[in-house]
Design a protein around this motif. Sequence first.
Motif, PDB file in Angstrom:
ATOM      1  N   SER A 218       0.841  -1.209   0.000  1.00  0.00           N
ATOM      2  CA  SER A 218       0.000   0.000   0.000  1.00  0.00           C
ATOM      3  C   SER A 218       0.870   1.250   0.000  1.00  0.00           C
ATOM      4  O   SER A 218       0.528   2.258  -0.629  1.00  0.00           O
ATOM      5  CB  SER A 218      -0.947   0.003   1.205  1.00  0.00           C
ATOM      6  OG  SER A 218      -2.022  -0.879   0.968  1.00  0.00           O
ATOM      7  N   PRO A 264      -5.976  -9.779   2.747  1.00  0.00           N
ATOM      8  CA  PRO A 264      -7.222  -9.054   3.069  1.00  0.00           C
ATOM      9  C   PRO A 264      -7.842  -9.493   4.394  1.00  0.00           C
ATOM     10  O   PRO A 264      -8.196  -8.671   5.236  1.00  0.00           O
ATOM     11  CB  PRO A 264      -8.134  -9.374   1.879  1.00  0.00           C
ATOM     12  CG  PRO A 264      -7.183  -9.688   0.758  1.00  0.00           C
ATOM     13  CD  PRO A 264      -6.034 -10.391   1.404  1.00  0.00           C
ATOM     14  N   GLU A 289      -7.585   0.972   3.042  1.00  0.00           N
ATOM     15  CA  GLU A 289      -8.274   1.963   2.202  1.00  0.00           C
ATOM     16  C   GLU A 289      -7.493   2.227   0.907  1.00  0.00           C
ATOM     17  O   GLU A 289      -8.065   2.273  -0.188  1.00  0.00           O
ATOM     18  CB  GLU A 289      -8.448   3.261   2.987  1.00  0.00           C
ATOM     19  CG  GLU A 289      -9.415   4.211   2.307  1.00  0.00           C
ATOM     20  CD  GLU A 289      -9.473   5.547   3.009  1.00  0.00           C
ATOM     21  OE1 GLU A 289      -9.268   5.582   4.233  1.00  0.00           O
ATOM     22  OE2 GLU A 289      -9.699   6.557   2.304  1.00  0.00           O
ATOM     23  N   ASN A 291      -5.585   0.194  -0.549  1.00  0.00           N
ATOM     24  CA  ASN A 291      -5.722  -0.991  -1.392  1.00  0.00           C
ATOM     25  C   ASN A 291      -7.049  -1.000  -2.154  1.00  0.00           C
ATOM     26  O   ASN A 291      -7.089  -1.285  -3.347  1.00  0.00           O
ATOM     27  CB  ASN A 291      -5.596  -2.244  -0.525  1.00  0.00           C
ATOM     28  CG  ASN A 291      -5.271  -3.466  -1.350  1.00  0.00           C
ATOM     29  OD1 ASN A 291      -4.366  -3.441  -2.179  1.00  0.00           O
ATOM     30  ND2 ASN A 291      -6.031  -4.527  -1.161  1.00  0.00           N
ATOM     31  N   ARG A 292      -8.134  -0.653  -1.459  1.00  0.00           N
ATOM     32  CA  ARG A 292      -9.441  -0.602  -2.134  1.00  0.00           C
ATOM     33  C   ARG A 292      -9.413   0.420  -3.255  1.00  0.00           C
ATOM     34  O   ARG A 292      -9.934   0.196  -4.344  1.00  0.00           O
ATOM     35  CB  ARG A 292     -10.532  -0.205  -1.126  1.00  0.00           C
ATOM     36  CG  ARG A 292     -11.095  -1.368  -0.318  1.00  0.00           C
ATOM     37  CD  ARG A 292     -12.372  -0.952   0.400  1.00  0.00           C
ATOM     38  NE  ARG A 292     -12.135   0.140   1.339  1.00  0.00           N
ATOM     39  CZ  ARG A 292     -11.743  -0.020   2.614  1.00  0.00           C
ATOM     40  NH1 ARG A 292     -11.545  -1.245   3.091  1.00  0.00           N
ATOM     41  NH2 ARG A 292     -11.551   1.014   3.404  1.00  0.00           N
ATOM     42  N   ASN A 293      -8.808   1.580  -2.985  1.00  0.00           N
ATOM     43  CA  ASN A 293      -8.821   2.661  -3.968  1.00  0.00           C
ATOM     44  C   ASN A 293      -8.012   2.352  -5.209  1.00  0.00           C
ATOM     45  O   ASN A 293      -8.246   2.936  -6.259  1.00  0.00           O
ATOM     46  CB  ASN A 293      -8.273   3.953  -3.332  1.00  0.00           C
ATOM     47  CG  ASN A 293      -9.313   4.575  -2.433  1.00  0.00           C
ATOM     48  OD1 ASN A 293     -10.496   4.249  -2.547  1.00  0.00           O
ATOM     49  ND2 ASN A 293      -8.896   5.453  -1.550  1.00  0.00           N
ATOM     50  N   ARG A 295      -7.983  -0.207  -7.152  1.00  0.00           N
ATOM     51  CA  ARG A 295      -8.835  -0.727  -8.245  1.00  0.00           C
ATOM     52  C   ARG A 295      -9.748   0.375  -8.769  1.00  0.00           C
ATOM     53  O   ARG A 295      -9.934   0.533  -9.971  1.00  0.00           O
ATOM     54  CB  ARG A 295      -9.732  -1.867  -7.744  1.00  0.00           C
ATOM     55  CG  ARG A 295      -9.073  -3.216  -7.609  1.00  0.00           C
ATOM     56  CD  ARG A 295      -8.104  -3.342  -6.477  1.00  0.00           C
ATOM     57  NE  ARG A 295      -8.520  -4.312  -5.483  1.00  0.00           N
ATOM     58  CZ  ARG A 295      -7.680  -4.973  -4.701  1.00  0.00           C
ATOM     59  NH1 ARG A 295      -6.374  -4.784  -4.795  1.00  0.00           N
ATOM     60  NH2 ARG A 295      -8.133  -5.810  -3.800  1.00  0.00           N
ATOM     61  N   ARG A 296     -10.305   1.166  -7.847  1.00  0.00           N
ATOM     62  CA  ARG A 296     -11.220   2.242  -8.271  1.00  0.00           C
ATOM     63  C   ARG A 296     -10.498   3.239  -9.157  1.00  0.00           C
ATOM     64  O   ARG A 296     -11.051   3.783 -10.104  1.00  0.00           O
ATOM     65  CB  ARG A 296     -11.783   2.958  -7.049  1.00  0.00           C
ATOM     66  CG  ARG A 296     -12.671   2.054  -6.238  1.00  0.00           C
ATOM     67  CD  ARG A 296     -13.400   2.852  -5.169  1.00  0.00           C
ATOM     68  NE  ARG A 296     -14.021   1.947  -4.228  1.00  0.00           N
ATOM     69  CZ  ARG A 296     -13.938   2.051  -2.909  1.00  0.00           C
ATOM     70  NH1 ARG A 296     -13.262   3.045  -2.366  1.00  0.00           N
ATOM     71  NH2 ARG A 296     -14.531   1.196  -2.124  1.00  0.00           N
ATOM     72  N   GLU A 331     -10.621 -12.988  -3.129  1.00  0.00           N
ATOM     73  CA  GLU A 331     -10.279 -11.558  -3.014  1.00  0.00           C
ATOM     74  C   GLU A 331      -9.311 -11.120  -4.124  1.00  0.00           C
ATOM     75  O   GLU A 331      -8.421 -10.285  -3.900  1.00  0.00           O
ATOM     76  CB  GLU A 331      -9.673 -11.239  -1.649  1.00  0.00           C
ATOM     77  CG  GLU A 331     -10.552 -11.618  -0.490  1.00  0.00           C
ATOM     78  CD  GLU A 331     -11.312 -10.453   0.125  1.00  0.00           C
ATOM     79  OE1 GLU A 331     -11.090  -9.291  -0.266  1.00  0.00           O
ATOM     80  OE2 GLU A 331     -12.146 -10.727   1.016  1.00  0.00           O
ATOM     81  N   GLU A 336     -12.561  -7.974  -8.434  1.00  0.00           N
ATOM     82  CA  GLU A 336     -13.131  -6.706  -7.961  1.00  0.00           C
ATOM     83  C   GLU A 336     -13.249  -5.717  -9.117  1.00  0.00           C
ATOM     84  O   GLU A 336     -14.265  -5.010  -9.248  1.00  0.00           O
ATOM     85  CB  GLU A 336     -12.249  -6.135  -6.854  1.00  0.00           C
ATOM     86  CG  GLU A 336     -12.993  -5.143  -5.988  1.00  0.00           C
ATOM     87  CD  GLU A 336     -12.094  -4.553  -4.923  1.00  0.00           C
ATOM     88  OE1 GLU A 336     -11.221  -5.273  -4.400  1.00  0.00           O
ATOM     89  OE2 GLU A 336     -12.276  -3.352  -4.631  1.00  0.00           O
TER      90      GLU A 336
END
Length: 440
Positions: A218, A264, A289, A291-293, A295-296, A331, A336
């Motif tokens: 991250s 995860p 957070e 990490n989630r972002n 992909r977005r 995951e 995703e």
Amino acid sequence: MSNICVIGTGYVGLVTGVCFSDLGNTVYCLDINAKRIENLKEGIMPIYEPGLEEIVERNVEADRLFFTTDYQEALKDAEFAFIAVGTPSGVDGEADLSYVRDAAEKIAAVIDHPIIIVNKSTVPVGTGDWVSDIIRKKRGENSLEYYVVSNPEFLREGSAIHDFMQPDRVVLGAIHRQAAESVAALYQPLRAPVLITDLRTAEMIKYASNAFLATRISFINEIANICDELGADVREVADGMGLDKRIGRTFLDAGLGWGGSCFPKDVKALAHMAVLHGTHPQLLQAVMEINRNQRRRVVMKLRNLLGGSLVDKNIGILGLSFKPDTDDIRESPALELIHLLRNEGAHVKAYDPQAMENTAHEIPDLQLCKNPYEVAQDADGLILATKWNEFKQLDFKRIYSIMRTPVLIDGRNEWDSKSLRALGFTYFGIGQGNHVSAIE
Ligand code: NAD
Ligand code: UGA
């Protein structure tokens, strides 16, 4: 040589069992999944893991490796019972210990001789004591001589056999040092450094190690995003940082972020443990957070490159497993991405060398292709999600000629941006200074 029972025949249990049998021990691998055991008896592997099939075959033939669903049979002569069952995320991010409980209760129900119970599953701090309690409650005080040892596993999928056979370290936690030393003797042929500590510390070493590795990724992804805006190249930033021996170069590859069955759930479980005990794990929250972002951010970039909308755009995904050399899609960043793209109205098709069967179960209506070129056909964007070797050198001239809009998103920084741009592609990597152009 020892008699060992390994409970659970997933990535960790099966690898542990076959490796210990390869070292000359007699090993019973046990699972409650009857189909899995039936297949293993016929030489059919439940997972894709390089080198696994050969080593299973060798040890079955040598009469050292057995598969069963029967606890009584598996534990009959066992001196060691390794618990290697799953510990998935529960509803609040806590580790679900129901499989560990089941295994402990079943051991307690059948065991009739002294035994060392070795916990290899990744479990919250305090679980070793809890397993002891389960056995004590079931059997009553002093009715059975048993010891519980924590022996967290550090293998990676895709190189599991190598990691087991050549570990950086073996960590053992126990109340009774003698029990830990007995387990250490099993690993002696591997000549790895052995750290013996108490149960809780051993359990924490596992979570802290995974959380630290996730933090590194991250961290570099955050640096990558800053590089994009400032025109620096994160790959060389990582190389430059990595030359510092205190930092090192591993786990500094920027990309779509970390996935898999462990990072995860383990970062979440550690954060959950922290909150439960009144501390505020703000670094862990930020690590998740970022990490989630990741992909977005890629989806946002693609949307911008394709004129502000992904509705009815054909998007191809190369790679479905959470990393190369495994068929594990738990995951997976690729999955995703697929959900995010479909939510925005895109038509997604995909290809993976090993993970198509698992993906077809998970997303039955996803269009799966026979090869990367079928994925690229008429696509408006092609995303490299997993860095399998076979995606490293594709026929990009052919891909350029068959795509509808030649946009490449290199989610793992594997491709050569210069030559791809020269072919006419619009190319976007992660943290390669795409926003401001770097020195040519
Ligand atoms: P997995 O899901 O691949 O396999 C778990 C197996 O346990 C399944 O086959 C299941 O049927 C079996 N099982 C469940 N309950 C059982 C019971 N009561 N008795 C017998 N068998 C039972 O899991 P995995 O990926 O091997 O992970 C196992 C543990 O090891 C987890 O705690 C995980 O966090 C940890 N770990 C995993 C890895 C990895 O790379 N996958 C690496 C290090 C640590
Ligand atoms: C990880 C740890 O590396 C193992 O030591 C540990 O035993 C295991 O979790 C576990 O506890 O189960 P694994 O999940 O198999 O192993 O895979 P890794 O190689 O660590 O990769 C994890 C994720 O991070 C993948 O999605 C990978 O693509 C990503 N990654 C890795 C990066 O994005 N950048 C990197 O530099 C390295």
